[in-house]
Motif scaffolding. Structure first.
Motif, PDB file in Angstrom:
ATOM      1  N   MET A  66      -4.905   4.465  39.291  1.00  0.00           N
ATOM      2  CA  MET A  66      -6.227   5.183  39.499  1.00  0.00           C
ATOM      3  C   MET A  66      -5.739   6.795  39.790  1.00  0.00           C
ATOM      4  O   MET A  66      -6.248   7.601  39.288  1.00  0.00           O
ATOM      5  N   LEU A  67      -4.712   6.999  40.617  1.00  0.00           N
ATOM      6  CA  LEU A  67      -4.205   8.286  40.936  1.00  0.00           C
ATOM      7  C   LEU A  67      -3.758   8.986  39.654  1.00  0.00           C
ATOM      8  O   LEU A  67      -3.961  10.440  39.569  1.00  0.00           O
ATOM      9  N   GLU A  68      -3.177   8.225  38.806  1.00  0.00           N
ATOM     10  CA  GLU A  68      -2.767   9.133  37.686  1.00  0.00           C
ATOM     11  C   GLU A  68      -3.614   9.618  36.695  1.00  0.00           C
ATOM     12  O   GLU A  68      -3.378  10.758  36.063  1.00  0.00           O
ATOM     13  N   THR A  69      -4.923   9.373  37.055  1.00  0.00           N
ATOM     14  CA  THR A  69      -6.129   9.713  36.264  1.00  0.00           C
ATOM     15  C   THR A  69      -6.735  10.881  36.881  1.00  0.00           C
ATOM     16  O   THR A  69      -7.530  11.638  36.397  1.00  0.00           O
ATOM     17  N   LEU A  70      -6.236  11.473  38.178  1.00  0.00           N
ATOM     18  CA  LEU A  70      -6.891  12.386  39.115  1.00  0.00           C
ATOM     19  C   LEU A  70      -5.983  13.542  38.952  1.00  0.00           C
ATOM     20  O   LEU A  70      -4.962  13.777  38.380  1.00  0.00           O
TER      21      LEU A  70
END
Length: 309
Positions: free
Chosen positions: A148-152
């Motif tokens: 999820m963090l990779e998309t932020l």
């Protein structure tokens, strides 16, 4: 005498004007004695040398804009070098005066404690109950799902050495702290570190990145003032007062100025972490969507729990 001669020069006979006496009379600048012109060389040389030394020691702020228009890319670092860089930034963060000032008034979430101790920063946080403290120390996204963090943006794409090396570090005012000291619950202080790869010009942080930082920091504070602690940016204004230098820590102070129904008005300032000089100011309006109150009914994230972690 000289002025009188000059006024009558148009009417003087040509023979008289050719004489040495007349030329001395109409001249308004006495001749410089020969052999003294070299006396100006020494003071001018000393002044030029002093200017060069001062400019090299304390270069003007405009130099990066004139001679280094873009920031060069950094070489790929090894895993060990990246971890060492993270550790150095994280260790320096906890030694900042602003952090030391607020620790004695704060409660620290378990996640923030684990992250701090992982990097060897050891100090006692006095309050074990957030209701008794003026602030809560939070480290948002420090334990998020990597996928999820990779998309932020700020904690994903911009996370890394010489970018955002440290995860967000936030002091959020508690309800009790607002009652005791004024302000609103959620008024915050975020500490950020800008790496050298986040510049529009060499050594100067990109202005669009500063807008992104304010958008996220102000949103976090605004969520506390909205009915369901969720909102979208309705308006964001920035006033750039001074350049923001890379490779240093900065404080982002945020506060609620007005709360009207589904709208929350917030303001903020970006300060030098050491001198507290105001570098950038911002104002924003965040609006809660009408459907936000139904979010939990359809399996949406619990924003309240995320903020209170």
């Amino acid at each position: 005498m000289i002025r009188a001669c000059v006024r009558r020069s148009a009417f003087a006979p040509a023979a008289l004007q050719r004489t040495a006496l007349w030329r001395r009379c109409v001249s308004t600048h006495p001749p410089v004695p020969k052999g003294r012109s070299w006396m100006w060389v020494l003071p001018l040389s000393l002044a030029a040398g002093a200017c060069y030394f001062v400019g090299a020691k304390y270069p003007p702020a405009a130099i990066p804009f004139l001679f280094s228009p873009y920031s060069p890319s950094m070489p790929q670092a090894s895993y060990e070098e990246e971890e060492a860089h993270y550790h150095d930034i994280e260790s320096a963060l906890h030694k900042l005066p602003a952090v030391q000032e607020l620790i004695c008034r704060s409660y620290e979430t378990p996640l923030a404690t684990r992250l701090r101790e992982t990097h060897g920063a050891k100090y006692a946080v006095p309050f074990a109950d957030p209701k008794l403290a003026d602030y809560v120390i939070q480290r948002p996204f420090a334990s998020g799902d990597p996928a999820m963090l990779e998309t932020l943006l700020t904690v994903g794409s911009l996370r890394g050495p010489h970018k955002f090396a440290a995860m967000p570090f936030v002091f959020s005012k508690t309800k009790g702290g607002a009652q005791r000291n004024g302000g609103w619950e959620g008024d915050g202080l975020a500490i950020v570190h800008f790496g050298k790869n986040m510049c529009g010009y060499r050594g100067v942080v990109h202005g669009g990145l500063l807008a992104t930082v304010f958008d996220e920091a102000l949103a976090r504070t605004a969520f506390y003032g909205l009915p369901n602690r969720m909102g979208v940016t309705g308006k964001l204004e920035l006033y750039y007062r001074h350049p923001v230098r890379a490779e240093d820590f900065y404080l982002v102070e945020t506060r609620i100025t007005e709360n009207v129904g589904r709208k929350c008005f917030v303001s903020g300032t970006l300060l030098d972490a050491h001198s507290r000089k105001v570098l950038v100011e911002a104002n924003a309006v965040f609006i809660e969507p009408r459907w936000a109150k139904y979010l939990s009914w359809i399996g949406g994230g619990n924003i309240r729990n995320i903020l209170d972690e």
